[in-house]
Design a protein around this motif. Structure first.
Motif, short mmCIF file in Angstrom:
data_model
loop_
_atom_site.label_atom_id
_atom_site.label_comp_id
_atom_site.label_asym_id
_atom_site.label_seq_id
_atom_site.Cartn_x
_atom_site.Cartn_y
_atom_site.Cartn_z
N GLN A 202 0.93 -1.10 0.04
CA GLN A 202 0.20 0.24 0.00
C GLN A 202 0.76 1.37 -0.13
O GLN A 202 0.86 2.24 0.95
CB GLN A 202 -0.82 0.11 1.10
N ARG A 207 0.49 6.96 5.76
CA ARG A 207 0.30 6.34 6.73
C ARG A 207 0.39 7.22 8.20
O ARG A 207 -0.05 7.05 9.39
CB ARG A 207 1.44 5.28 6.97
N GLY A 211 -5.35 5.90 6.48
CA GLY A 211 -5.20 4.37 6.36
C GLY A 211 -5.83 3.58 7.47
O GLY A 211 -6.54 4.10 8.23
N ASN A 212 -5.20 2.40 7.72
CA ASN A 212 -5.72 1.53 8.93
C ASN A 212 -4.78 2.10 10.22
O ASN A 212 -3.71 1.98 10.13
CB ASN A 212 -5.21 0.28 8.51
N TYR A 214 -3.47 2.85 13.92
CA TYR A 214 -2.60 2.06 14.85
C TYR A 214 -3.18 2.16 16.07
O TYR A 214 -3.44 3.12 16.59
CB TYR A 214 -1.04 2.65 14.67
N THR A 315 -7.88 11.25 9.16
CA THR A 315 -8.29 10.61 9.81
C THR A 315 -8.80 10.47 11.35
O THR A 315 -7.67 10.53 11.96
CB THR A 315 -8.38 8.92 9.32
N ARG A 339 -7.43 3.80 18.66
CA ARG A 339 -6.67 3.67 17.29
C ARG A 339 -6.42 5.24 16.88
O ARG A 339 -6.83 6.17 17.01
CB ARG A 339 -7.64 3.23 16.15
N THR A 427 -0.77 -6.05 17.75
CA THR A 427 -1.69 -5.89 16.86
C THR A 427 -2.52 -6.90 16.48
O THR A 427 -3.77 -6.81 16.29
CB THR A 427 -1.34 -5.34 15.43
#
Length: 484
Positions: A202, A207, A211-212, A214, A315, A339, A427
């Motif tokens: 990706q 980041r 994105g996803n 953390y 985000t 997150r 994780t």
């Protein structure tokens, strides 16, 4: 006129009225929305007819337009390509725009109303108007230090000026080359797009801000500590329970410390020492005693849940709702469903460095016309007051001890105090932890706040910790600021 004809005429008039309303909505009300769509080919063709303004770092163009020998008169190029991709984004005829290219598109393209009177002489003399240039807050030396220190490890680095919110470095890894998408070889661009968007790594995900998100691991203990200090019921020397393992309500498996040992004699420790050695059991127990509302509200004051643009959309970081006690204990040490973005973690350190005030982060300092006159500039603004200046000072002193004597010793810079906090975030079962460091320097007169995350332990794998992997990266970035 008979009844059927009269009815038909009413229907026809209604259809004409609907058509008139629809065309008015499209041409006037919704016109800007359609023009702003990234893939609007008509708008893109129009924008290629004039020279697009440059994006600059320390006066050097990191995105610039050059004359092209084809129907698209200007070719967008990125001289340092991957180095600044997370910031500049791309300008593509096929796939539109991203990053600052999108956020400041109307000014870069020259279509902004702010440029009309400045472009009027060109219009009257038949010259093609030119877009405005954008000066970023990024510092080249800091960006280069972050890129070099992170290397090929997956993760992100964010550095910011805690007193203004200006972002000094934004690095995400892996990255990509925007030139692959700005080419006028549209077949090659399509192939490049497919390769980039389907890659498991990706590379096009920023980041640092999206994105996803953390799990923050032990860096979140700064939030829990701030909530405790801000409550007035705790001070840096307050005694906490710190057993080797903490029994959690309704859960059979206790929550352990990484070392497998208690955090102090007789299972007791202080708030300062608990942060210094990153004691899981002390902070998990502290979070339960504070209650989820206090911890959640403190997270919100640092910026969790905020809708931010820098100008790219960030985000929002999240702290979970409706927690059971065991879940609250895990959340208070940055696990369970907490997150974050690296930018959010940098904002926690930034607020602590700035007497408790969270400054609104931003990437663009000034916008200039072709004569280098300033069209607009960004003034620093306070996003929120996370903690009082007294609480910020206490938390700062605790963070200094993390670096001087605790888990963050590898972030030390000779000749100055550095404040910081390490983090190691689980994780998934069987997957190496993500590792963190956040902090600021110099501690007594902060010039830079930083957050570093390295996915899956980076090159150290299962042996990684925030102190061993992320802290040296943060040190290199902070040195690039304080030593210049």
């Amino acid at each position: 006129m008979n009844t059927p004809i009269r009815r038909l005429s009413v229907v026809v008039m209604a259809m004409f009225a609907a058509l008139l309303i629809a065309s008015t909505m499209i041409q006037f009300v919704q016109a800007k929305t359609y023009d702003a769509k990234p893939g609007n080919r008509r708008t893109l063709l129009k924008s290629y007819a004039k020279e697009r303004g440059s994006i600059l770092v320390d006066g050097t163009a990191v995105a610039v337009s050059k004359p092209a020998d084809d129907d698209l008169k200007w070719l967008r190029t990125y001289p340092q390509g991957p180095e600044y991709a997370a910031v500049t984004g791309y300008f593509s005829f096929t796939y539109g725009t991203s990053g600052v290219e999108r956020g400041y598109n109307d000014l870069l393209s020259g279509s902004s109303d702010k440029l009309f009177y400045r472009q009027l002489p060109d219009i009257l003399t038949g010259k093609e108007p030119q877009g405005a240039s954008v000066d970023l807050t990024i510092k080249a030396k800091v960006q280069a230090a972050a890129r070099k220190a992170l290397g090929n490890q997956r993760g992100a680095v964010v550095a910011m000026d805690p007193k203004t919110g200006a972002i000094l470095a934004m690095v995400t890894s892996p990255t990509y080359d925007p030139n692959l998408l700005s080419s006028h070889d549209l077949n090659a661009v399509q192939t490049n797009w497919k390769n980039l968007t389907t890659a498991n790594s990706q590379p096009m995900v920023n980041r640092a801000i999206s994105g996803n998100l953390y799990p923050p691991g032990s860096t979140f203990k700064l939030v829990t500590a701030a909530a405790a200090l801000q409550s007035g019921d705790y001070n840096p020397d307050s005694e906490l329970d710190g057993p080797a393992a903490l029994k959690l309500p309704g859960v059979t498996k206790p929550l352990p410390n990484v070392t497998g040992q208690a955090c102090g004699p007789n299972d007791k420790t202080t708030l300062t020492h608990a942060l210094e050695i990153s004691c899981n059991t002390a902070f998990a127990d502290l979070g339960m005693k504070l209650g989820q509302d206090a911890v959640r509200q403190q997270a919100s004051k640092f910026g969790f849940g905020q809708q931010l643009t820098v100008p790219m959309s960030v985000t929002p970081s999240t702290f979970p709702a409706n927690l059971q006690q065991a879940q609250l204990a895990q959340s208070s040490i940055g696990q369970f469903d907490v997150r974050v973005t690296p930018l959010q973690v940098a904002m926690i350190s930034s607020a602590t460095a700035n007497d408790g005030k969270v400054m609104r982060p931003y990437l663009v300092q000034t916008v200039r016309d072709k004569n280098l006159d300033v069209i607009q500039s960004t003034d620093p603004s306070v996003l929120s007051e996370a903690v009082s200046s007294q609480t910020a000072g206490k938390l700062r002193d605790m963070m200094v001890k993390v670096v001087s004597n605790g888990t963050g010793v590898r972030a030390q810079i000779p000749g100055m105090d550095v404040a910081g906090k390490t983090g190691t975030a689980e994780t998934a079962p069987g997957v190496n932890a993500d590792v963190w460091f956040t902090g600021f320097a110099p501690a007594n007169n902060p010039k830079v706040a930083v957050a570093v995350v390295v996915e899956d332990g980076g090159t150290a794998g299962q042996e990684a910790s925030g102190g061993s992997v992320a802290a040296p990266i943060a040190r290199a970035v902070m040195e690039a600021v304080v030593n210049q």
